[in-house]
Design a protein around this motif. Structure first.
Motif, PDB file in Angstrom:
ATOM      1  N   GLY A 140       0.820  -1.211   0.000  1.00  0.00           N
ATOM      2  CA  GLY A 140       0.000   0.000   0.000  1.00  0.00           C
ATOM      3  C   GLY A 140       0.850   1.256   0.000  1.00  0.00           C
ATOM      4  O   GLY A 140       0.604   2.192  -0.770  1.00  0.00           O
ATOM      5  N   LEU A 143       2.635   1.700  -3.395  1.00  0.00           N
ATOM      6  CA  LEU A 143       1.719   2.152  -4.457  1.00  0.00           C
ATOM      7  C   LEU A 143       1.379   3.638  -4.306  1.00  0.00           C
ATOM      8  O   LEU A 143       1.187   4.333  -5.306  1.00  0.00           O
ATOM      9  CB  LEU A 143       0.445   1.315  -4.453  1.00  0.00           C
ATOM     10  CG  LEU A 143       0.581  -0.108  -5.006  1.00  0.00           C
ATOM     11  CD1 LEU A 143      -0.713  -0.883  -4.804  1.00  0.00           C
ATOM     12  CD2 LEU A 143       0.952  -0.074  -6.482  1.00  0.00           C
ATOM     13  N   ARG A 163      -2.564   4.482  -7.151  1.00  0.00           N
ATOM     14  CA  ARG A 163      -2.443   5.067  -5.819  1.00  0.00           C
ATOM     15  C   ARG A 163      -3.695   4.770  -4.991  1.00  0.00           C
ATOM     16  O   ARG A 163      -3.610   4.542  -3.778  1.00  0.00           O
ATOM     17  CB  ARG A 163      -2.219   6.573  -5.939  1.00  0.00           C
ATOM     18  CG  ARG A 163      -1.991   7.261  -4.600  1.00  0.00           C
ATOM     19  CD  ARG A 163      -1.580   8.703  -4.755  1.00  0.00           C
ATOM     20  NE  ARG A 163      -0.161   8.847  -5.083  1.00  0.00           N
ATOM     21  CZ  ARG A 163       0.308   9.341  -6.216  1.00  0.00           C
ATOM     22  NH1 ARG A 163      -0.533   9.712  -7.173  1.00  0.00           N
ATOM     23  NH2 ARG A 163       1.614   9.447  -6.420  1.00  0.00           N
ATOM     24  N   GLY A 166      -3.425   1.553  -3.313  1.00  0.00           N
ATOM     25  CA  GLY A 166      -2.577   1.673  -2.131  1.00  0.00           C
ATOM     26  C   GLY A 166      -3.367   2.116  -0.914  1.00  0.00           C
ATOM     27  O   GLY A 166      -3.217   1.555   0.178  1.00  0.00           O
TER      28      GLY A 166
END
Length: 317
Positions: A140, A143, A163, A166
């Motif tokens: 996470g 990302l 994103r 994430g």
């Protein structure tokens, strides 16, 4: 039952074969001399840093067992925990099917300390979950920091993320923390009942799990040269994806899988340098611990046999 016994070794062997074939296509122009030159080019400082990262990773792995034993309210000496954890992961990382192979080692070790089969089942499950939750959290974070990292693997891995992915992964970690704080109902799996760890143990999980993965990724990072190196966060992301793929594949030692994912994920680097760094990783994280682990098992079994003989002589008196 016979089919189940052979299915994972077959899957692992097939994965190795397919990965090696793809890897051959990528590296067919590479010679052993190129890889050797890259190995020789690794500086003394980088070798030492890779070695230090190995110690950090295996120290953190011992923390997995310690957290699980605290959850079970079982007291076992730290040296025994460290040696058991070290041997468990040294063997399981090389053998493949790590949950099952690791369970065998832990069963043999912890039954000698009075733990029941159900307790060892919970211990194995919690250690595995510590790894999983640490991996989810780090993926996470990677990302969010490097949302385009999955584009490096188009064509070999069915992964696509952003994103937003994430943040969703971090939300899963947050829900786990909330579940611990609210003391939600335990999870029942067959005869096993897995209770949420108390918050202080959850915090330890969220620290120890990432430390182990950061240490393992650091072995490769320090063995890579500066030329074309995309930075630690990208190396960490590639490691998390490759290591997860290797575990899912059940390929012993992730043979072929790690190499394929790393070479594909680092297109701007000399493939010989990447393979050399992965050889350092295999030496420090897999081969040396495996050899040491075999000696630990031999010493443990001899001590157990000697203890049984002493007990037998005592009963005869």
């Amino acid at each position: 039952m016979k089919l189940k016994k052979y299915i994972w070794p077959v899957v692992g062997a097939a994965t190795i074969g397919f990965s090696v074939w793809l890897l051959y296509k990528e590296l067919r122009h590479l010679s052993l001399d190129d890889v050797w030159d890259s190995l020789v080019a690794i500086g003394t400082h980088d070798w030492l840093m890779s070695g230090l990262c190995t110690l950090v990773a295996y120290a953190a792995l011992a923390g997995y067992d310690r957290i699980a034993l605290q959850h079970l309210k079982r007291k076992v000496g730290w040296l025994f925990i460290t040696l058991t954890s070290f041997t468990t992961y040294a063997l399981s990382h090389n053998v493949g099917a790590s949950v099952f192979s690791g369970a065998v080692v832990r069963y043999r070790a912890y039954t000698s300390k009075g733990l029941s089969v159900s307790e060892i089942g919970v211990l194995v499950a919690l250690c595995s979950f510590t790894f999983v939750i640490g991996t989810i959290m780090l993926i996470g974070l990677v990302l969010i920091y490097e949302p385009d990292i999955t584009e490096r693997f188009v064509g070999i891995l069915p992964v696509e993320a952003s994103r937003t992915t994430g943040f969703l992964l971090l939300a899963i970690v947050g829900l786990y923390v909330i579940g611990s704080l609210l003391k939600l109902r335990p999870l029942k799996i067959g005869s096993f009942t897995l209770f949420y760890p108390v918050p202080r143990l959850v915090i330890q999980q969220l620290v120890i799990g990432p430390i182990e993965l950061l240490g393992a990724a650091g072995i490769i990072y320090f063995a890579l040269p500066d030329a074309g190196n995309p930075g630690f966060m990208v190396i960490l992301g590639i490691f998390l994806i490759s290591f997860s793929a290797a575990l899912i594949s059940h390929a012993p030692g992730g043979l072929g899988v790690l190499e394929l994912v790393f070479v594909t994920g680092l297109p701007d680097m000399n493939p010989a340098d990447v393979i050399a760094a992965l050889l350092v990783f295999r030496l420090f994280y897999l081969i040396i611990p495996f050899v040491i682990g075999l000696f630990i098992i031999l010493f443990f079994e001899r001590s157990q046999l000697a203890a049984a003989e002493r007990e037998e002589r005592h009963l005869e008196r």
